[in-house]
Scaffold this active site. Structure first.
Site, PDB file in Angstrom:
ATOM      1  N   TRP A  95      -9.900  -4.450  -5.237  1.00 54.76           N
ATOM      2  CA  TRP A  95     -11.098  -4.854  -4.513  1.00 54.76           C
ATOM      3  C   TRP A  95     -10.949  -4.286  -3.096  1.00 54.76           C
ATOM      4  CZ3 TRP A  95      -8.391  -7.656  -7.987  1.00 54.76           C
ATOM      5  CH2 TRP A  95      -9.098  -8.222  -9.060  1.00 54.76           C
TER       6      TRP A  95
ATOM      7  N   GLY B  42       0.874  -1.167   0.000  1.00 55.91           N
ATOM      8  CA  GLY B  42       0.000   0.000   0.000  1.00 55.91           C
ATOM      9  C   GLY B  42       0.910   1.214   0.000  1.00 55.91           C
TER      10      GLY B  42
ATOM     11  N   ARG C   1      -5.212   9.662  -7.628  1.00 48.12           N
ATOM     12  CA  ARG C   1      -5.811   8.506  -8.294  1.00 48.12           C
ATOM     13  C   ARG C   1      -7.279   8.819  -8.594  1.00 48.12           C
ATOM     14  NH1 ARG C   1      -1.282   7.989  -8.710  1.00 48.12           N
ATOM     15  NH2 ARG C   1       0.101   6.274  -8.076  1.00 48.12           N
TER      16      ARG C   1
ATOM     17  N   LYS D  24       8.861  14.291  -8.240  1.00 50.58           N
ATOM     18  CA  LYS D  24       9.412  13.107  -8.904  1.00 50.58           C
ATOM     19  C   LYS D  24       8.932  13.094 -10.355  1.00 50.58           C
ATOM     20  CE  LYS D  24       7.221  10.563  -5.885  1.00 50.58           C
ATOM     21  NZ  LYS D  24       6.631  11.515  -4.891  1.00 50.58           N
TER      22      LYS D  24
ATOM     23  N   ALA E 243       7.799   2.818  -7.156  1.00 48.46           N
ATOM     24  CA  ALA E 243       8.963   3.677  -7.415  1.00 48.46           C
ATOM     25  C   ALA E 243       8.868   4.966  -6.606  1.00 48.46           C
ATOM     26  CB  ALA E 243       9.062   3.984  -8.911  1.00 48.46           C
ATOM     27  N   GLY E 244       7.722   5.627  -6.675  1.00 47.68           N
ATOM     28  CA  GLY E 244       7.555   6.871  -5.925  1.00 47.68           C
ATOM     29  C   GLY E 244       7.511   6.667  -4.434  1.00 47.68           C
ATOM     30  N   ASP E 245       6.848   5.609  -3.986  1.00 48.07           N
ATOM     31  CA  ASP E 245       6.759   5.329  -2.547  1.00 48.07           C
ATOM     32  C   ASP E 245       8.136   5.089  -1.952  1.00 48.07           C
ATOM     33  OD1 ASP E 245       4.008   5.330  -3.028  1.00 48.07           O
ATOM     34  OD2 ASP E 245       3.914   3.146  -3.189  1.00 48.07           O
TER      35      ASP E 245
END
Length: 304
Positions: A101, A28, A166, A224, A255-257
């Protein structure tokens, strides 16, 4: 001890293991950031996670996995009629897409026991959250959450926010943009991704994204932008940091996380802005050469 607190969601991750087999992991966006922050942080920095889970065995497994990575999940709300959300990773080359989900995700209820949350917020040196943390909350809980961040954070603590926009999580585009803007205005450090900002806000350049968030009141902003320069803005000074070429990319998930986690931890360790950005770029570069969002600490190439 000094601590970083992440507030958000952890889900069951399923990725292809070949021959119609699926590999189960946990992931997550906020959890991923904490994982890589823990990998980079000095031993005296605690890493804590606030979410909500069910009372089912897989929720127990999720919390045990987090704890195994040095992430403290004490006082996690347990919601009897909820379960962790689930998503699958679909790869087209190294680029990924997802199916989710999460309609009955327990993490949506993470503000339902606010006393536990605000106690953690008031104790933390850095409080990290994301646009996904906001998007999954019921509207009334979202307002409580944003108001509580401003009210309960300690003097001198830092609110760090990745907009992680998102659109599919929001029913209303205007509300998505309004909430993102409101959250950024509360934050000291904003860590957007240019592709998201360009799509959502129409920014022409990463510098435009950085300036927009600085104008809202962020002390510093790091934008980023994949293989292109990482942009840093603080005190009206914009700097660009080139990204070293990466060979062997297999999966750009997290990648960003991972960049965010390494960057925040490096700053907390006392590193300079440049050294922290370089550490974050290296971390993201290692992560995208492996499948899935979470990779073992020993795969990061860090010195023991």
């Amino acid at each position: 001890m000094t601590s970083i607190l992440g507030i958000g969601e952890c889900m069951i991750e399923l990725s292809s293991a070949g021959d119609d087999l699926w590999r189960q992991r946990f992931s997550g966006d906020v959890f991923n950031t904490l994982w890589y922050a823990r990998a980079h942080a000095n031993a005296e920095i605690e890493t804590k996670f606030h979410t909500a889970v069910g009372i089912d065995p897989i929720s127990d497994q999720m919390l045990a996995f987090a704890e195994s990575g040095g992430i403290d999940c004490a006082d996690t709300p347990r919601i009897a009629d909820r379960r962790p959300g689930l998503y699958t990773i679909h790869l087209n080359g190294a680029e990924r897409s997802f199916s989710y989900w999460r309609d009955t995700s327990a993490a949506q209820m993470m503000v339902r026991e606010p006393g536990q949350l605000w106690s953690k917020v008031s104790d933390a040196k850095v409080v990290y959250f994301s646009g996904i943390s906001l998007a999954i909350l019921p509207p009334e809980d979202l307002e409580i959450f944003l108001a509580g961040l401003a009210q309960y954070k300690s003097d001198g603590s830092i609110l760090a926010f990745d907009p992680n926009i998102r659109p599919h999580l929001w029913n209303d585009t205007k509300r998505m943009l309004d909430v993102t803007t409101k959250a950024a205005a509360l934050s000291d450090l904003v860590l957007p991704s240019f592709e998201d900002e360009q799509t959502a806000f129409g920014d022409a350049t990463p510098e435009d994204s950085a300036k927009r968030y600085a104008d809202l009141g962020a002390d510093h902003v790091v934008v980023k932008n994949g293989e292109a320069e990482t942009i840093h803005l603080q005190d009206d000074v914009i700097s660009g940091f080139s990204v070293a070429p990466i060979e062997g990319v297999v999966d750009t998930t997290a990648a960003g996380d991972s960049f965010n986690g390494a960057y925040i931890a490096s700053l907390m360790n006392g590193s300079t802005i440049e050294a922290s950005i370089r550490a974050a770029q290296r971390c993201a570069g290692n992560v995208i050469c492996h499948k899935g969002a979470i990779i073992p600490f020993d795969a990061l190439g860090l010195k023991a």
